[in-house]
Motif scaffolding. Structure first.
Motif, PDB file in Angstrom:
ATOM      1  N   LEU A 362      36.129  74.499 142.883  1.00 28.57           N
ATOM      2  CA  LEU A 362      36.458  75.930 142.921  1.00 28.57           C
ATOM      3  C   LEU A 362      36.169  76.648 141.606  1.00 28.57           C
ATOM      4  N   HIS A 363      35.624  75.952 140.603  1.00 27.63           N
ATOM      5  CA  HIS A 363      35.525  76.574 139.270  1.00 27.63           C
ATOM      6  C   HIS A 363      34.608  77.797 139.262  1.00 27.63           C
ATOM      7  N   ASP A 364      33.580  77.849 140.122  1.00 27.19           N
ATOM      8  CA  ASP A 364      32.649  78.987 140.167  1.00 27.19           C
ATOM      9  C   ASP A 364      32.806  79.809 141.434  1.00 27.19           C
ATOM     10  N   VAL A 382      39.585  83.578 139.289  1.00 26.09           N
ATOM     11  CA  VAL A 382      41.028  83.443 139.027  1.00 26.09           C
ATOM     12  C   VAL A 382      41.835  84.275 140.020  1.00 26.09           C
ATOM     13  N   ASP A 383      41.369  85.526 140.264  1.00 32.14           N
ATOM     14  CA  ASP A 383      42.078  86.399 141.217  1.00 32.14           C
ATOM     15  C   ASP A 383      42.060  85.804 142.621  1.00 32.14           C
ATOM     16  N   LEU A 384      40.916  85.247 143.030  1.00 39.17           N
ATOM     17  CA  LEU A 384      40.828  84.646 144.362  1.00 39.17           C
ATOM     18  C   LEU A 384      41.768  83.439 144.486  1.00 39.17           C
ATOM     19  N   CYS A 385      41.795  82.588 143.461  1.00 37.47           N
ATOM     20  CA  CYS A 385      42.662  81.404 143.505  1.00 37.47           C
ATOM     21  C   CYS A 385      44.136  81.804 143.537  1.00 37.47           C
ATOM     22  N   VAL A 394      44.607  74.412 138.746  1.00 39.92           N
ATOM     23  CA  VAL A 394      43.287  74.848 139.209  1.00 39.92           C
ATOM     24  C   VAL A 394      42.942  76.212 138.621  1.00 39.92           C
ATOM     25  N   ILE A 395      43.914  77.122 138.605  1.00 38.49           N
ATOM     26  CA  ILE A 395      43.673  78.469 138.073  1.00 38.49           C
ATOM     27  C   ILE A 395      43.288  78.396 136.598  1.00 38.49           C
ATOM     28  N   PRO A 407      42.271  75.580 127.307  1.00 36.85           N
ATOM     29  CA  PRO A 407      42.667  74.671 128.393  1.00 36.85           C
ATOM     30  C   PRO A 407      44.108  74.216 128.203  1.00 36.85           C
ATOM     31  N   GLN A 408      44.860  74.189 129.295  1.00 35.47           N
ATOM     32  CA  GLN A 408      46.267  73.782 129.238  1.00 35.47           C
ATOM     33  C   GLN A 408      46.491  72.399 129.825  1.00 35.47           C
ATOM     34  N   SER A 409      45.418  71.717 130.201  1.00 35.32           N
ATOM     35  CA  SER A 409      45.552  70.380 130.772  1.00 35.32           C
ATOM     36  C   SER A 409      44.251  69.614 130.563  1.00 35.32           C
ATOM     37  N   LEU A 410      44.327  68.303 130.725  1.00 34.41           N
ATOM     38  CA  LEU A 410      43.128  67.480 130.638  1.00 34.41           C
ATOM     39  C   LEU A 410      42.151  67.814 131.759  1.00 34.41           C
ATOM     40  N   ILE A 411      42.662  68.221 132.911  1.00 30.09           N
ATOM     41  CA  ILE A 411      41.784  68.549 134.036  1.00 30.09           C
ATOM     42  C   ILE A 411      40.888  69.732 133.678  1.00 30.09           C
ATOM     43  N   ALA A 412      41.435  70.735 132.994  1.00 31.40           N
ATOM     44  CA  ALA A 412      40.615  71.881 132.570  1.00 31.40           C
ATOM     45  C   ALA A 412      39.514  71.435 131.612  1.00 31.40           C
TER      46      ALA A 412
END
Length: 515
Positions: A362-364, A382-385, A394-395, A407-412
């Motif tokens: 979902l990043h793009d 971001v608005d769609l998510c 994810v956001i 980034p606030q997490s390793l996933i980001a």
């Protein structure tokens, strides 16, 4: 108490006597002997009462005396004990006072000794200062430098030494960190790339429709151009009919409209009946087919990646990205590739693989409607998510995948790396000549802005810049710091896939002439 008893007895006797007298007066016939006996008994009773009262009084007096003597003895005993205790306290206080006096005398002697030593030290300090001043004058005379000049010279030497040591340390630490990070990163990236082999097809803003013959061009144009005008109006696509044999070009920046126009035109060619009413019918059918195709493509993408529970509207927008390209790279293929790479990298470092794949897919997502809605594809995504209730992880990954926020997490961070890998791999993207030359010029301008830089060359399509410095202005130690500063400024000001290598070169030449 005894007196009360005596009085009561006397009163009783008097009462009895009075009664007897009254009885005698009343009964004059009674014997005088009886009266005499009564008086005798009364006297005896009174005497006995007096004796008993006297005896009781003496006993009471003796008891009082005994209690008084006992209390006096106890008081005297307690007084003696208190006096003895006070004497002991007095002795202790006197002992402490003597000890304090002794300590006070000792402190006075020490204070006097310290005062004497301080006086001696002050004298010695004055002598040392005189000697230092004399030695300083002698050193200034010998060296030919004042103290300020000597300080400046020493500070310059220390500064150069510190700068050199700092540069050496930075170089060693940077080299070590790069070696370790590069080794680890290569392991992760190679493992991820080995397991992810995504196809890549370059796409543009035009579509080519093959015709069975050149006569079909005239039928597509129609009488006075009514057919081509209807088709362009219904689809919003430009039809280019030129000298290209047996082909018509469809041009539009909206890939969905272009796909609808292509399908509709191909159906019209196969059907053979080309007129405005038929064109409207075929465009409507093509629109339904494309909508169904977008939904199916989105579902296929989620199944391929293994991500479930995505909102149906987000799935439709994912399918819409099939018709969207970025620098010639298909957006849906790129998202699928990023999702696979994110999952592989997440598995290597031990974080949630499914969440990493979801964020990568979902990043793009904002690119599916960025030509319809104002704003960057990051903000739109971001608005769609948020609208379709995606998780904060994810956001944040969508918002941070180009470094717009931290980034606030390793996933980001994983999605950032996977996006860079997918975009930077050979053949993934094309770059226009204008943006290419602009990027090269920006790289050279950044390096040329630093003091001591003579020339800068951007080579290898902007993947490497070589900086030539003036030897007299930049030392070997300064080179390390200069290379680091240039690389940091490039990271802060430019956007680029992959990495850019900065080489700083310093050349020293010695020239002599033979005559």
């Amino acid at each position: 108490m005894i007196l009360y008893v005596i009085v009561a007895i006397i009163a009783l006797v008097i009462g009895a006597a009075g009664g007897a007298v009254f009885g005698i007066n009343k009964q004059k016939s009674e014997d005088a002997a009886t009266i005499g006996d009564a008086e005798t008994k009364a006297r005896m009773i009174i005497d006995d009462a007096l004796k008993s009262a006297e005896s009781t009084k003496r006993e009471a007096s003796l008891a009082v005396k005994e209690e008084t003597i006992k209390a006096k003895n106890e008081f005297e005993k307690e007084t003696k004990e208190r006096r003895a205790e006070l004497q002991r306290y007095e002795k202790r206080v006197l002992g402490k006072e003597e000890a304090i006096d002794r300590k006070s005398d000792t402190l006075d002697r020490k204070e006097a000794s310290l005062a004497s030593r301080e006086s001696n030290l002050n004298k010695q300090k004055a002598e040392v200062e005189k000697l230092q001043a004399k030695h300083l004058q002698e050193l200034e005379r010998i060296s030919g430098l004042t103290s300020e000049q000597a300080k400046e010279y020493l500070l310059t030497m220390v500064e150069d030494d510190v700068k050199h040591e700092t540069a050496v340390m930075i170089k060693e630490m940077t080299t070590k960190a790069k070696e370790e990070a590069s080794k680890k990163a290569k392991e992760y990236v190679v493992t991820a790339i080995q397991k992810c082999a995504a196809d890549h097809v370059a796409e543009t803003t035009i579509s080519l429709v093959q015709l069975p013959n050149d006569e079909m061009k005239g039928r597509i144009i129609g009488r006075e151009g009514r057919n081509i005008r209807t088709l362009e109006t219904m689809t919003g696509v430009d039809l280019i009919i030129d000298d290209t044999p047996e082909a018509v070009i469809l041009s539009s920046f909206d890939p969905v409209r272009r796909e609808i126009a292509r399908i509709a035109l191909e159906k019209l060619i196969v059907d053979g009946r080309i007129h405005p009413a038929r064109i409207e019918e075929m465009v409507e059918k093509a629109t339904k087919e494309v909508n169904i195709m977008m939904k199916e493509e989105g579902e296929a993408a989620t199944l391929e990646v293994g991500v479930h529970g995505i909102h149906p509207e987000l799935i439709r927008l994912l399918g819409k990205m099939k018709f969207r390209t970025s620098y010639g790279q298909n957006a849906l293929k790129h998202s699928i590739e990023v999702a696979h790479l994110s999952g592989l990298l997440a598995a290597e470092i031990g974080v949630d693989v499914r969440m990493a794949k979801r964020a990568g897919l979902l990043h793009d997502i904002g690119k599916s409607v960025d030509h319809e809605i104002e704003g960057s594809h990051i903000q739109i995504g971001v608005d769609l998510c948020r609208r379709y209730k995606e998780s904060p992880l994810v956001i944040n990954a969508v918002e941070a995948h180009h470094g717009d926020v931290e980034p606030q997490s390793l996933i980001a961070c994983i999605v950032q790396a996977a996006d860079t890998i997918s975009a930077a791999r050979p053949g993934a993207r094309r770059e226009t000549l204008e943006s290419y030359t602009t990027r090269l010029k920006q790289l050279e301008d950044i390096a040329n802005a630093y003091k001591g830089v003579d020339k800068t060359f951007a080579i290898q399509a902007g993947r490497e810049i070589r900086v030539m410095v003036v030897p007299e202005q930049v030392s070997d130690s300064d080179m390390v710091i200069l290379a680091r500063d240039i690389s940091k400024q490039i990271e802060a000001e430019l956007e680029y896939p992959g990495q850019i290598t900065v080489h700083v070169t310093r050349e020293t030449r010695a020239t002599s002439y033979a005559k």
